[in-house]
Scaffold this active site. Structure first.
Site, short mmCIF file in Angstrom:
data_model
loop_
_atom_site.label_atom_id
_atom_site.label_comp_id
_atom_site.label_asym_id
_atom_site.label_seq_id
_atom_site.Cartn_x
_atom_site.Cartn_y
_atom_site.Cartn_z
N ASP A 1 -41.89 102.32 -30.09
CA ASP A 1 -42.31 102.77 -31.42
C ASP A 1 -42.17 104.28 -31.61
OD1 ASP A 1 -42.97 100.18 -31.96
OD2 ASP A 1 -45.14 100.45 -31.72
P1 NAP Z 1 -44.45 100.53 -27.30
O1 NAP Z 1 -43.95 100.76 -28.66
O2 NAP Z 1 -45.64 99.65 -27.12
O3 NAP Z 1 -43.22 99.97 -26.42
C1 NAP Z 1 -43.34 99.76 -25.06
C2 NAP Z 1 -42.02 99.19 -24.55
O4 NAP Z 1 -42.12 99.21 -23.13
C3 NAP Z 1 -41.79 97.76 -24.98
O5 NAP Z 1 -40.78 97.69 -25.96
C4 NAP Z 1 -41.39 97.03 -23.67
O6 NAP Z 1 -40.11 96.41 -23.84
C5 NAP Z 1 -41.32 98.15 -22.63
N1 NAP Z 1 -41.90 97.77 -21.34
C6 NAP Z 1 -43.04 97.09 -21.10
N2 NAP Z 1 -43.23 96.93 -19.78
C7 NAP Z 1 -42.17 97.54 -19.17
C8 NAP Z 1 -41.80 97.71 -17.82
N3 NAP Z 1 -42.52 97.23 -16.80
N4 NAP Z 1 -40.66 98.40 -17.55
C9 NAP Z 1 -39.90 98.87 -18.57
N5 NAP Z 1 -40.20 98.73 -19.86
C10 NAP Z 1 -41.34 98.07 -20.16
O7 NAP Z 1 -44.82 101.91 -26.57
P2 NAP Z 1 -44.81 103.41 -27.11
O8 NAP Z 1 -43.46 103.81 -27.61
O9 NAP Z 1 -45.46 104.20 -26.03
O10 NAP Z 1 -45.72 103.39 -28.40
C11 NAP Z 1 -47.12 103.25 -28.33
C12 NAP Z 1 -47.58 102.29 -29.41
O11 NAP Z 1 -48.92 101.90 -29.11
C13 NAP Z 1 -47.60 102.91 -30.79
O12 NAP Z 1 -47.30 101.93 -31.77
C14 NAP Z 1 -49.07 103.36 -30.95
O13 NAP Z 1 -49.50 103.44 -32.30
C15 NAP Z 1 -49.78 102.23 -30.24
N6 NAP Z 1 -51.11 102.56 -29.69
C16 NAP Z 1 -51.31 103.78 -29.16
C17 NAP Z 1 -52.56 104.10 -28.66
C18 NAP Z 1 -52.81 105.48 -28.14
O14 NAP Z 1 -53.93 105.97 -28.27
N7 NAP Z 1 -51.82 106.11 -27.52
C19 NAP Z 1 -53.58 103.12 -28.63
C20 NAP Z 1 -53.31 101.83 -29.14
C21 NAP Z 1 -52.05 101.58 -29.67
P3 NAP Z 1 -39.69 95.18 -22.88
O15 NAP Z 1 -40.74 94.14 -23.08
O16 NAP Z 1 -38.34 94.77 -23.37
O17 NAP Z 1 -39.68 95.69 -21.49
#
Ligand code: NAP
Length: 458
Positions: free
Chosen positions: A385
């Site tokens: 994201d």
């Molecule tokens: P993300 O959008 O959740 O994407 C994570 C990606 O990691 C997934 O597409 C997944 O694809 C891949 N993944 C998962 N396990 C893996 C592994 N073992 N090895 C390699 N790849 C792996 O993460 P982000 O870009 O960090 O974004 C964070 C999101 O969480 C945002 O939408 C944010 O709003 C939300 N959020 C943030 C917080 C905060 O406080 N930081 C709290 C709650 C929610 P595959 O499945 O294809 O591997």
């Protein structure tokens, strides 16, 4: 004042100072650990000060509570993984707020109208906020844990219904100030506040949960401060206000990071199903370890973009090894940190600090974005994201306006992920279809381990 009272007041003052110093320490990764220790010691002092209070008539229930709390808290501390920290925090807020509400209920049950004109408003405020925070936090926990669907639950006339319910709850609270002896008003307010907490959080999408949790944290703190007024406990007033204030500031910081307003989060149903994603055209291009190793080994600058996937794979240590290997070859290595990457505020900072990545190499969004056009290789490690160009390019996207790390502007982008999995928002990411982007499939830790070896041999 007798020696016991002096000891209690002194322990409260020292505890309050330690809480403030602890919060100050938490403002920087290098001092965060010390800050936590100071705050922990402050809490211990506050508990000891309270335990010697004369008002305690027997210790049996206190010991039972202590044992029960430790029985739940200690395993949670040891076994809940960092990636589940948001739901764990939500659960803690529910416990804290419920405790505040229970104190308020028991005080009203015992003393009723006799509480007087100062304590009744504080008590009503405490019970109202405590009750709605309890159920709101439980819904947030259930959404994050997957017990409830993460997508917003929306129905027609929802905002009007919720606001009307809130208005009736507040009306009960106001009437209680004039007629404190009418217990029905108190219990109706309590019931409506519990229901309102559920309805408040149900329409909020999982992607907005970081903001909601920070806001609920703030409510739980304010409820505790009001409890302090009701039972005449100074340290509770100070700690509650610190919690309430810092939680509120955190929600504003999180909102800014996602380019959203608090009202938009609470009433905008972010993350609704059926919103538009840019039609992903073309094909994803799979790359391989050897190709990426050469690209990295001969780059002038490489930027690492960690995300949630790095956290689940626990790949931070081997990422640091790759950085060291590249630096030895003269490649300039930088880490780009998005404020909501991962699943809790500061998630990436904590993990990279654990792997001893120098703090000076971590770059915030505003600093690193202008550098992407001159970056040879941007390596995205389990982030999705936070690098989705739709947020910038597609005004109809549900994440439109959220600031992103503009990796697509780098000469080459390499994305490490296991397969076609989506990010937290559930959106398709057009970055993966761009011609300058290569997908390196596999678990991030395993892939990075192989990359370190391949760069070494390149
Ligand atoms: P993300 O959008 O959740 O994407 C994570 C990606 O990691 C997934 O597409 C997944 O694809 C891949 N993944 C998962 N396990 C893996 C592994 N073992 N090895 C390699 N790849 C792996 O993460 P982000 O870009 O960090 O974004 C964070 C999101 O969480 C945002 O939408 C944010 O709003 C939300 N959020 C943030 C917080 C905060 O406080 N930081 C709290 C709650 C929610 P595959 O499945 O294809 O591997």
């Amino acid at each position: 004042m007798d020696p016991r009272s002096i000891f209690i007041e002194l322990s409260y003052v020292v505890a309050s100072v330690l809480f403030i110093l602890g919060l100050r320490g938490l403002t920087h990764p290098e001092t965060a650990r010390r800050g936590m220790h100071l705050a922990e010691f402050g809490m211990l002092l506050a508990i000891v000060g309270t335990l010697v209070s004369r008002e305690i008539v027997s210790y049996e229930w206190i010991i039972a509570g202590l044992l029960l709390g430790s029985l739940i808290g200690v395993p949670m501390g040891f076994w809940v993984p960092m990636t589940a920290m948001p739901q764990r925090t939500a659960l803690s807020h529910a416990f804290g707020a419920f405790a505040a509400a229970l104190v308020g209920i028991s005080e009203y049950y015992l003393h009723g109208a006799a509480l007087g004109v100062i304590k009744i408003p504080a008590l009503s405020f405490e019970v109202l906020l405590g009750a709605l925070t309890t159920t709101g936090s439980l819904v947030a926990f259930s959404k994050l844990q997957g017990f409830l669907p993460g997508a917003p639950v929306i129905y027609k006339g929802q905002n009007i219904f919720n606001l009307s319910l809130l208005a009736i709850t507040v009306l009960c609270c106001v009437l209680l100030q004039f007629f404190p002896g009418i217990a029905a008003l108190f219990y109706l307010m309590l019931l409506l506040a519990f229901v309102f907490g559920v309805l408040l959080v149900l329409p909020i999408g999982a992607a907005d949960m970081p903001v909601v949790i920070a806001l609920l944290n703030s409510y739980a703190g304010l409820a505790s401060a009001a409890t302090g007024i009701v039972i005449g406990n100074n340290v509770l007033i100070i700690a509650g206000m610190l919690d309430g204030g810092s939680g509120f500031i955190l929600s504003i910081v999180m909102c800014r990071a996602m380019n959203r307003s608090i009202t938009n989060v609470l009433f905008g149903a972010f993350g609704s199903v059926g919103e538009t994603t840019t039609a992903a055209t073309g094909q994803m291009h799979a790359t391989n370890i050897e190709e990426v190793a050469v690209q990295l080994a001969y780059a002038r600058q490489a930027v690492f973009v960690p995300g949630y996937g790095m956290a689940t794979a626990q790949a931070q240590h081997v990422l640091r090894q790759l950085g060291d290997e590249l630096e030895e070859r003269g490649v300039a290595v930088k880490y780009a940190i998005h404020p909501v990457a991962g699943r809790m505020p500061g998630h990436m900072n904590v993990l990279l600090a654990e792997a001893n990545v120098p703090y000076s190499q971590l770059n915030e969004l505003e600093i690193i974005n202008p550098e992407f056009p001159s970056t040879d290789v941007a390596v995205v490690i389990g982030a999705n994201d936070v690098v989705n160009p739709d947020a910038r390019d597609n005004p109809k996207s549900i994440i439109a306006g959220m600031p992103i790390l503009e990796v697509d502007k780098a000469k080459t982008v390499v994305v490490l992920k296991r397969g076609q999995g989506k990010g937290f928002s559930g959106l398709v990411n057009p970055l993966f279809f761009k011609t300058n982007c290569g997908m390196l499939y596999g678990d991030a830790k395993e892939t990075l381990t192989n990359l370190v070896q391949a760069v070494h041999n390149a």
